[in-house]
Motif scaffolding. Structure first.
Motif, mmCIF file in Angstrom:
data_model
loop_
_atom_site.group_PDB
_atom_site.id
_atom_site.type_symbol
_atom_site.label_atom_id
_atom_site.label_comp_id
_atom_site.label_asym_id
_atom_site.label_seq_id
_atom_site.Cartn_x
_atom_site.Cartn_y
_atom_site.Cartn_z
ATOM 1 N N ASN A 190 -1.139 7.059 -5.647
ATOM 2 C CA ASN A 190 -1.921 7.840 -4.898
ATOM 3 C C ASN A 190 -3.330 7.316 -5.109
ATOM 4 O O ASN A 190 -4.267 7.170 -4.214
ATOM 5 C CB ASN A 190 -2.122 9.471 -5.166
ATOM 6 N N ASN A 191 -3.788 6.628 -6.152
ATOM 7 C CA ASN A 191 -4.951 6.174 -6.730
ATOM 8 C C ASN A 191 -4.867 4.485 -6.593
ATOM 9 O O ASN A 191 -5.991 3.976 -7.117
ATOM 10 C CB ASN A 191 -5.380 6.752 -7.918
ATOM 11 N N SER A 192 -3.887 4.074 -6.379
ATOM 12 C CA SER A 192 -3.876 2.551 -6.728
ATOM 13 C C SER A 192 -4.630 1.624 -5.529
ATOM 14 O O SER A 192 -4.638 2.328 -4.539
ATOM 15 C CB SER A 192 -2.280 1.971 -6.670
ATOM 16 N N GLN A 197 -4.232 1.611 -1.263
ATOM 17 C CA GLN A 197 -5.298 1.779 -0.608
ATOM 18 C C GLN A 197 -5.661 0.712 0.365
ATOM 19 O O GLN A 197 -5.983 0.676 1.654
ATOM 20 C CB GLN A 197 -6.722 1.900 -1.317
ATOM 21 N N SER A 198 -5.331 -0.323 0.031
ATOM 22 C CA SER A 198 -5.289 -1.807 0.663
ATOM 23 C C SER A 198 -4.150 -1.709 1.768
ATOM 24 O O SER A 198 -4.509 -2.043 2.866
ATOM 25 C CB SER A 198 -5.259 -3.020 -0.169
ATOM 26 N N VAL A 199 -2.883 -1.166 1.460
ATOM 27 C CA VAL A 199 -2.035 -0.696 2.613
ATOM 28 C C VAL A 199 -2.495 0.074 3.887
ATOM 29 O O VAL A 199 -2.593 -0.186 4.935
ATOM 30 C CB VAL A 199 -0.988 -0.485 2.238
ATOM 31 N N LEU A 200 -3.593 1.131 3.407
ATOM 32 C CA LEU A 200 -3.863 2.092 4.347
ATOM 33 C C LEU A 200 -5.046 1.545 5.125
ATOM 34 O O LEU A 200 -4.994 1.786 6.372
ATOM 35 C CB LEU A 200 -4.327 3.125 3.308
ATOM 36 N N TRP A 204 0.688 11.247 -0.237
ATOM 37 C CA TRP A 204 1.375 10.112 -0.424
ATOM 38 C C TRP A 204 2.214 10.361 -1.885
ATOM 39 O O TRP A 204 1.984 10.958 -2.704
ATOM 40 C CB TRP A 204 0.805 8.707 -0.580
ATOM 41 N N PRO A 205 3.758 9.498 -1.791
ATOM 42 C CA PRO A 205 4.315 9.532 -3.055
ATOM 43 C C PRO A 205 3.306 9.086 -4.516
ATOM 44 O O PRO A 205 2.597 8.120 -4.412
ATOM 45 C CB PRO A 205 5.446 8.809 -2.811
#
Length: 200
Positions: free
Chosen positions: A14-16, A20-23, A37-38
């Motif tokens: 959730n905090n990686s 975040q780059s995927v999103l 998210w998982p």
């Protein structure tokens, strides 16, 4: 041809920065960062270093060719006659120079268009690719048909091209249906994608 699969386990997803780059690379209308998210993700990087041809035993098409057909003489007209015999010769338009085939309605308007491309196969034979021509970015989702020329036969094959998923920006997510995540994700994607596909 070996296929290499590398698996990375990502905890605290959730905090990686990775997640975040995927999103962040998702189109604006498909962003899903409002969902939960998982916490653990697994990233699979799959690598195949060369093209590979294959076919299912006893489940592929072959077409007999005349004795005068060679790699040099094989033409767009020949592929049109073989694959689109229902349209041939009255409801079809062939452009040998650009290697295109247009299937025509009874009134002469274009129903579908196809592009033929010649190249060298992994087995060092003539490889024929036939792909429908569609508008804009949808072309990248067209799956061509492939054939090799072998001893006066045109043989249907599958072509698995060399690839590395870590460079493809593709994301697959699996999860437990009991969380209710399935329906939320499905509805979001359906609401956003349906107008693009059906124009609604």
């Amino acid at each position: 041809m070996p296929i290499t699969i590398d698996i990375d386990k990502i905890t605290g997803a959730n905090n990686s920065e990775y997640w975040q780059s995927v999103l962040n690379m998702s189109p604006e209308i498909l962003k899903l960062d409002t969902l939960t998210w998982p916490d653990t993700l697994y990233r699979l990087n799959i690598t195949q270093t060369a093209d590979v041809m294959c076919r299912v035993v006893d489940d592929y098409q072959t077409y007999e060719l005349s004795s005068f057909v060679t790699e040099e003489t094989f033409s767009t007209t020949m592929i049109a006659e073989i694959l689109f015999d229902f349209y041939f010769p009255d409801n079809i338009s062939i452009d040998e120079e650009n290697q295109t085939i247009a299937l025509l309605d009874d009134d002469g308007s274009i129903e579908q268009r196809f592009q033929m491309t010649k190249s060298n196969s992994p087995s060092d034979q003539l490889l024929i690719e036939v792909a429908e021509i569609v508008e804009g970015s949808a072309q990248q989702y067209v799956y061509p048909d492939y054939f090799v020329l072998d001893n006066q036969q045109l043989i249907e094959v599958e072509l698995n091209k060399a690839m590395q998923t870590s460079t493809a920006n593709n994301v697959s997510v699996t999860f437990d249906n009991n969380t209710g995540f399935t329906q939320t994700l499905y509805q979001h994607l359906y609401d956003q994608v349906k107008p693009l596909i059906f124009g609604q």
